[in-house]
Design an enzyme around this catalytic site. Structure first.
Site, short mmCIF file in Angstrom:
data_model
loop_
_atom_site.label_atom_id
_atom_site.label_comp_id
_atom_site.label_asym_id
_atom_site.label_seq_id
_atom_site.Cartn_x
_atom_site.Cartn_y
_atom_site.Cartn_z
N ARG A 1 -2.40 6.51 2.77
CA ARG A 1 -3.52 5.74 2.21
C ARG A 1 -4.27 6.53 1.14
NH1 ARG A 1 -4.19 2.30 7.12
NH2 ARG A 1 -5.59 0.60 6.63
N ARG B 1 -10.37 -7.55 16.90
CA ARG B 1 -10.47 -6.21 16.29
C ARG B 1 -11.86 -6.01 15.75
NH1 ARG B 1 -5.65 -3.96 12.50
NH2 ARG B 1 -7.42 -2.99 11.45
N LYS C 1 1.38 -6.37 6.21
CA LYS C 1 2.25 -5.21 6.45
C LYS C 1 2.81 -5.23 7.88
CE LYS C 1 -0.93 -2.03 5.40
NZ LYS C 1 -2.12 -2.84 5.04
P1 AMP Z 1 -4.96 -0.47 9.91
O1 AMP Z 1 -4.60 -0.93 11.27
O2 AMP Z 1 -3.79 0.13 9.17
O3 AMP Z 1 -5.66 -1.52 9.08
O4 AMP Z 1 -6.01 0.73 10.09
C1 AMP Z 1 -7.27 0.51 10.69
C2 AMP Z 1 -8.20 1.67 10.38
O5 AMP Z 1 -7.64 2.89 10.87
C3 AMP Z 1 -8.44 1.94 8.89
O6 AMP Z 1 -9.46 1.11 8.36
C4 AMP Z 1 -8.82 3.41 8.91
O7 AMP Z 1 -10.15 3.59 9.36
C5 AMP Z 1 -7.91 3.97 9.99
N1 AMP Z 1 -6.61 4.44 9.42
C6 AMP Z 1 -5.38 3.91 9.65
N2 AMP Z 1 -4.43 4.56 8.97
C7 AMP Z 1 -5.08 5.53 8.26
C8 AMP Z 1 -4.66 6.52 7.33
N3 AMP Z 1 -3.37 6.65 6.96
N4 AMP Z 1 -5.62 7.35 6.82
C9 AMP Z 1 -6.91 7.24 7.17
N5 AMP Z 1 -7.37 6.31 8.01
C10 AMP Z 1 -6.47 5.46 8.57
#
Ligand code: AMP
Length: 190
Positions: A90, A135, A14
């Site tokens: 999400r 990360r 993404k």
């Molecule tokens: P990402 O960078 O999009 O993979 O997000 C990393 C982490 O941030 C996820 O595993 C969640 O813990 C949190 N997170 C990011 N976006 C959301 C969202 N829309 N709703 C809830 N948690 C989120």
């Protein structure tokens, strides 16, 4: 205005594809993961709360995410070309909140683009990313939890957006440019 939801499991590409869309179409970008990581870095209350969930592979509660969404969206001004939502929504309540927030501004989501990548490939990519980026949530145990959360809480959004009539499915295996070619075909028809 073309607001786009880029959708897929963790590791589907993404962020990579968002960067290419930003460059080609001059779109804005909202990555809720990036927003949360910068809150953690800044040591805010939101960041402290978010860290516990992120390190556990869980989602931050909907109310918290929804609360910050409108402010981030409005920071692009009223006349933007469109915003890419990356990592949001999400959950179904988040999708409903996004629809409502945009409708209040006479805006909408033009397309939801789902990048599909098989599970074993997602795991390989995320483990590799963890080694390169450091990360903390890109370790095998947390990745398994995040993929599980994706399947139970996030993937029902595929049917939700099918119902909205704006879901597009793309095979996310292959070269970055090849996949981007499929995305441009969708965007140019909007
Ligand atoms: P990402 O960078 O999009 O993979 O997000 C990393 C982490 O941030 C996820 O595993 C969640 O813990 C949190 N997170 C990011 N976006 C959301 C969202 N829309 N709703 C809830 N948690 C989120």
């Amino acid at each position: 205005m073309k607001n786009i939801v880029i959708f897929g499991a963790p590791g589907a590409g993404k962020g990579t594809q968002s960067d290419k869309m930003i460059e080609k179409y001059g779109l804005g970008h909202i990555s809720t993961g990036d927003v949360l990581r910068s809150e953690i870095k800044a040591g805010t209350e939101l960041g402290k709360t978010a860290k516990k969930y992120i390190d556990n592979g869980q989602l931050i509660p909907d109310e918290l995410m929804i609360d910050i969404l409108a402010g981030v969206y409005d920071s692009f001004g009223k006349e933007h070309k469109g915003v890419i939502f990356d990592g949001f929504p999400r959950t179904i309540p988040q999708a409903e909140a996004l629809k409502k927030m945009l409708a209040e501004r006479n805006h909408s989501v033009a397309a939801m683009i789902e990048l599909y990548v098989p599970e074993d490939e997602l795991m390989n990519r995320l483990v590799l990313r963890g080694k390169q980026s450091g990360r903390t949530d890109d370790n095998e145990e947390t990745i398994k939890k995040r993929l599980d959360v994706y399947h139970t809480q996030t993937s029902p959004l595929i049917d939700w957006y099918k119902n909205e009539g704006i879901h597009h499915h793309i095979e996310g295996l292959g070269g970055i440019d090849e996949i981007f070619g499929k995305i441009t075909e969708i965007i140019e028809k909007l």
